[in-house]
Scaffold this motif. Structure first.
Motif, PDB file in Angstrom:
ATOM      1  N   ARG A  48      26.780  34.632  58.145  1.00 57.23           N
ATOM      2  CA  ARG A  48      27.552  35.080  56.991  1.00 57.23           C
ATOM      3  C   ARG A  48      26.960  34.501  55.720  1.00 57.23           C
ATOM      4  NH1 ARG A  48      33.748  34.020  57.756  1.00 57.23           N
ATOM      5  NH2 ARG A  48      33.689  35.116  55.757  1.00 57.23           N
ATOM      6  N   ASN A  49      26.635  35.386  54.817  1.00 55.34           N
ATOM      7  CA  ASN A  49      26.073  34.966  53.540  1.00 55.34           C
ATOM      8  C   ASN A  49      27.215  34.794  52.555  1.00 55.34           C
ATOM      9  OD1 ASN A  49      24.434  34.361  51.429  1.00 55.34           O
ATOM     10  ND2 ASN A  49      23.393  36.335  51.343  1.00 55.34           N
ATOM     11  N   VAL A  50      27.718  33.565  52.476  1.00 60.42           N
ATOM     12  CA  VAL A  50      28.899  33.313  51.658  1.00 60.42           C
ATOM     13  C   VAL A  50      28.578  33.424  50.180  1.00 60.42           C
ATOM     14  CG1 VAL A  50      30.688  31.625  51.131  1.00 60.42           C
ATOM     15  CG2 VAL A  50      29.817  31.833  53.465  1.00 60.42           C
ATOM     16  N   LEU A  51      27.397  32.974  49.773  1.00 62.22           N
ATOM     17  CA  LEU A  51      27.043  32.940  48.361  1.00 62.22           C
ATOM     18  C   LEU A  51      26.180  34.125  47.957  1.00 62.22           C
ATOM     19  CD1 LEU A  51      26.188  29.134  48.036  1.00 62.22           C
ATOM     20  CD2 LEU A  51      28.374  30.262  47.634  1.00 62.22           C
ATOM     21  N   GLY A  52      26.155  35.168  48.788  1.00 60.24           N
ATOM     22  CA  GLY A  52      25.266  36.276  48.489  1.00 60.24           C
ATOM     23  C   GLY A  52      25.727  37.144  47.341  1.00 60.24           C
ATOM     24  N   ASP A  53      27.034  37.228  47.099  1.00 62.63           N
ATOM     25  CA  ASP A  53      27.543  38.134  46.077  1.00 62.63           C
ATOM     26  C   ASP A  53      27.890  37.410  44.781  1.00 62.63           C
ATOM     27  OD1 ASP A  53      29.547  36.727  47.231  1.00 62.63           O
ATOM     28  OD2 ASP A  53      31.008  38.370  47.268  1.00 62.63           O
ATOM     29  N   ILE A  54      27.327  36.230  44.568  1.00 58.95           N
ATOM     30  CA  ILE A  54      27.582  35.507  43.326  1.00 58.95           C
ATOM     31  C   ILE A  54      26.767  36.145  42.204  1.00 58.95           C
ATOM     32  CG2 ILE A  54      27.250  33.319  42.122  1.00 58.95           C
ATOM     33  CD1 ILE A  54      27.906  31.870  44.629  1.00 58.95           C
ATOM     34  N   ARG A  55      27.433  36.462  41.123  1.00 66.68           N
ATOM     35  CA  ARG A  55      26.758  37.046  39.970  1.00 66.68           C
ATOM     36  C   ARG A  55      27.488  36.607  38.706  1.00 66.68           C
ATOM     37  NH1 ARG A  55      29.814  40.793  42.472  1.00 66.68           N
ATOM     38  NH2 ARG A  55      31.345  41.938  41.241  1.00 66.68           N
ATOM     39  N   CYS A  56      26.786  36.683  37.602  1.00 67.70           N
ATOM     40  CA  CYS A  56      27.355  36.252  36.324  1.00 67.70           C
ATOM     41  C   CYS A  56      28.312  37.318  35.803  1.00 67.70           C
ATOM     42  CB  CYS A  56      26.235  35.997  35.321  1.00 67.70           C
ATOM     43  SG  CYS A  56      26.826  35.383  33.727  1.00 67.70           S
ATOM     44  N   ASP A  57      29.510  36.890  35.469  1.00 69.11           N
ATOM     45  CA  ASP A  57      30.534  37.795  34.944  1.00 69.11           C
ATOM     46  C   ASP A  57      30.420  37.812  33.422  1.00 69.11           C
ATOM     47  OD1 ASP A  57      32.670  39.383  34.468  1.00 69.11           O
ATOM     48  OD2 ASP A  57      34.178  38.085  35.383  1.00 69.11           O
ATOM     49  N   THR A  58      29.682  38.775  32.911  1.00 71.86           N
ATOM     50  CA  THR A  58      29.485  38.854  31.463  1.00 71.86           C
ATOM     51  C   THR A  58      30.767  39.233  30.734  1.00 71.86           C
ATOM     52  OG1 THR A  58      28.719  41.145  31.721  1.00 71.86           O
ATOM     53  CG2 THR A  58      27.048  39.412  31.719  1.00 71.86           C
ATOM     54  N   GLU A  59      31.658  39.947  31.426  1.00 73.20           N
ATOM     55  CA  GLU A  59      32.918  40.319  30.790  1.00 73.20           C
ATOM     56  C   GLU A  59      33.751  39.080  30.482  1.00 73.20           C
ATOM     57  OE1 GLU A  59      33.787  43.244  29.733  1.00 73.20           O
ATOM     58  OE2 GLU A  59      31.923  44.153  30.461  1.00 73.20           O
ATOM     59  N   TYR A  60      33.726  38.104  31.388  1.00 70.60           N
ATOM     60  CA  TYR A  60      34.465  36.870  31.118  1.00 70.60           C
ATOM     61  C   TYR A  60      33.835  36.094  29.967  1.00 70.60           C
ATOM     62  CZ  TYR A  60      36.281  32.156  31.627  1.00 70.60           C
ATOM     63  OH  TYR A  60      36.848  30.929  31.367  1.00 70.60           O
ATOM     64  N   LEU A  61      32.510  36.047  29.932  1.00 70.52           N
ATOM     65  CA  LEU A  61      31.840  35.315  28.856  1.00 70.52           C
ATOM     66  C   LEU A  61      32.111  35.941  27.494  1.00 70.52           C
ATOM     67  CD1 LEU A  61      28.392  34.584  30.555  1.00 70.52           C
ATOM     68  CD2 LEU A  61      30.341  33.039  30.289  1.00 70.52           C
ATOM     69  N   LYS A  62      32.367  37.257  27.472  1.00 69.05           N
ATOM     70  CA  LYS A  62      32.666  37.930  26.212  1.00 69.05           C
ATOM     71  C   LYS A  62      34.152  37.896  25.862  1.00 69.05           C
ATOM     72  CE  LYS A  62      28.819  41.186  26.744  1.00 69.05           C
ATOM     73  NZ  LYS A  62      28.450  42.621  26.910  1.00 69.05           N
ATOM     74  N   SER A  63      34.982  37.461  26.799  1.00 66.71           N
ATOM     75  CA  SER A  63      36.420  37.423  26.549  1.00 66.71           C
ATOM     76  C   SER A  63      36.779  36.212  25.694  1.00 66.71           C
ATOM     77  CB  SER A  63      37.183  37.366  27.878  1.00 66.71           C
ATOM     78  OG  SER A  63      36.893  36.153  28.562  1.00 66.71           O
ATOM     79  N   ASN A  64      38.054  36.160  25.289  1.00 69.73           N
ATOM     80  CA  ASN A  64      38.508  35.043  24.454  1.00 69.73           C
ATOM     81  C   ASN A  64      38.387  33.708  25.183  1.00 69.73           C
ATOM     82  OD1 ASN A  64      39.169  36.805  22.361  1.00 69.73           O
ATOM     83  ND2 ASN A  64      41.253  37.122  23.124  1.00 69.73           N
ATOM     84  N   PHE A  65      38.764  33.694  26.457  1.00 67.37           N
ATOM     85  CA  PHE A  65      38.693  32.448  27.217  1.00 67.37           C
ATOM     86  C   PHE A  65      37.246  32.014  27.440  1.00 67.37           C
ATOM     87  CE2 PHE A  65      42.951  33.924  28.357  1.00 67.37           C
ATOM     88  CZ  PHE A  65      43.680  32.755  28.201  1.00 67.37           C
ATOM     89  N   GLY A  66      36.360  32.971  27.669  1.00 72.03           N
ATOM     90  CA  GLY A  66      34.956  32.617  27.844  1.00 72.03           C
ATOM     91  C   GLY A  66      34.342  32.047  26.577  1.00 72.03           C
ATOM     92  N   ILE A  67      34.630  32.674  25.444  1.00 75.83           N
ATOM     93  CA  ILE A  67      34.107  32.175  24.165  1.00 75.83           C
ATOM     94  C   ILE A  67      34.673  30.796  23.847  1.00 75.83           C
ATOM     95  CG2 ILE A  67      34.052  32.615  21.683  1.00 75.83           C
ATOM     96  CD1 ILE A  67      34.056  35.600  22.325  1.00 75.83           C
ATOM     97  N   LEU A  68      35.963  30.603  24.125  1.00 74.84           N
ATOM     98  CA  LEU A  68      36.565  29.292  23.886  1.00 74.84           C
ATOM     99  C   LEU A  68      35.944  28.225  24.783  1.00 74.84           C
ATOM    100  CD1 LEU A  68      40.351  30.228  23.494  1.00 74.84           C
ATOM    101  CD2 LEU A  68      38.803  29.407  21.715  1.00 74.84           C
ATOM    102  N   LYS A  69      35.687  28.573  26.043  1.00 77.08           N
ATOM    103  CA  LYS A  69      35.079  27.603  26.957  1.00 77.08           C
ATOM    104  C   LYS A  69      33.684  27.204  26.475  1.00 77.08           C
ATOM    105  CE  LYS A  69      37.866  26.808  30.488  1.00 77.08           C
ATOM    106  NZ  LYS A  69      39.053  27.185  29.696  1.00 77.08           N
ATOM    107  N   ILE A  70      32.892  28.170  26.073  1.00 77.91           N
ATOM    108  CA  ILE A  70      31.538  27.866  25.585  1.00 77.91           C
ATOM    109  C   ILE A  70      31.609  26.996  24.339  1.00 77.91           C
ATOM    110  CG2 ILE A  70      29.436  28.883  24.658  1.00 77.91           C
ATOM    111  CD1 ILE A  70      29.972  31.328  26.410  1.00 77.91           C
ATOM    112  N   THR A  71      32.526  27.313  23.433  1.00 81.70           N
ATOM    113  CA  THR A  71      32.680  26.518  22.213  1.00 81.70           C
ATOM    114  C   THR A  71      33.129  25.100  22.526  1.00 81.70           C
ATOM    115  OG1 THR A  71      33.300  28.559  21.055  1.00 81.70           O
ATOM    116  CG2 THR A  71      33.770  26.471  19.946  1.00 81.70           C
TER     117      THR A  71
END
Length: 208
Positions: free
Chosen positions: A37-60
């Motif tokens: 079982r490839n548990v980590l096979g479907d890991i990908r960057c969620d660009t929608e979260y990074l563009k959301s308010n919470f993502g921008i606040l986290k980066i800041t």
């Protein structure tokens, strides 16, 4: 001679019978490969979260916390040093914990651990960081030697406190609205998949 021929005949019939029974037996050895079982096979960057308010606040928050930590690290002489050490601990801890949460949400790792209430975890982190940045900035502003590094650290401390405060407000509102279990959808999908798989197994005829 006849006895030996009869024995040979019985042996031939026995071998033929065993071959036929082995061919018709439903319990045949399988050579299908077992896939890991490839548990980590479907890991990908969620660009929608990074563009959301919470993502921008986290980066800041991570960026300002690191800047505040760098500013406090440039202080070479302090007496007393209690305020400096306290601010250093708060800024370092906040940047590390918030950075980990940013990685968890942006890589959608929270969907793999639906047992954890990640919204409540984020709320506790932002609330604690708001309080401790406010407290450490007040202490550092009261106990400093008016050096450029200390003044810069205090300024960035209050700035990141405001960002954490805004994040806390939004997290509280999201938590009250009940939009706080990112793992709920994957869990239901997993349950449906297990149910469908179980139905396929039950639909197969039983081996006699």
């Amino acid at each position: 001679m006849r006895n030996s021929e009869e024995v040979d005949g019985f042996d031939g019939e026995a071998s033929n019978t065993s071959m036929i029974s082995g061919a018709s037996s439903p319990y045949q050895p399988t050579t299908e490969p077992v896939h890991a079982r490839n548990v980590l096979g479907d890991i990908r960057c969620d660009t929608e979260y990074l563009k959301s308010n919470f993502g921008i606040l986290k980066i800041t928050e991570v960026a300002l916390s690191l800047i505040a930590f760098i500013c406090i690290e440039t202080i070479m002489l302090c007496l007393p040093c209690g305020g400096v050490y306290f601010f250093e601990f708060v800024s370092c801890s906040a940047s590390v914990v918030t950075g980990v949460l940013l990685a968890v949400f942006s890589l959608r790792l929270h969907a793999k651990v639906p047992q954890v209430n990640w919204t409540l975890t984020d709320l506790v982190n932002t609330g604690a960081c708001t309080f401790f940045f406010f407290l450490s900035s007040i202490v550092l502003a009261s106990l400093n030697h008016s050096s450029a590094a200390e003044i810069a650290a205090v300024i960035f401390g209050f700035l990141v406190m405001c960002v954490y405060g805004l994040n806390t407000f939004l997290a509280v509102r999201r938590w009250r609205q009940g939009d706080g279990r990112p793992g709920a959808a994957p869990s239901s999908e997993y349950t449906r998949a297990r149910t469908a798989s179980r139905g396929e197994v039950e639909a197969q005829p039983e081996l006699q």
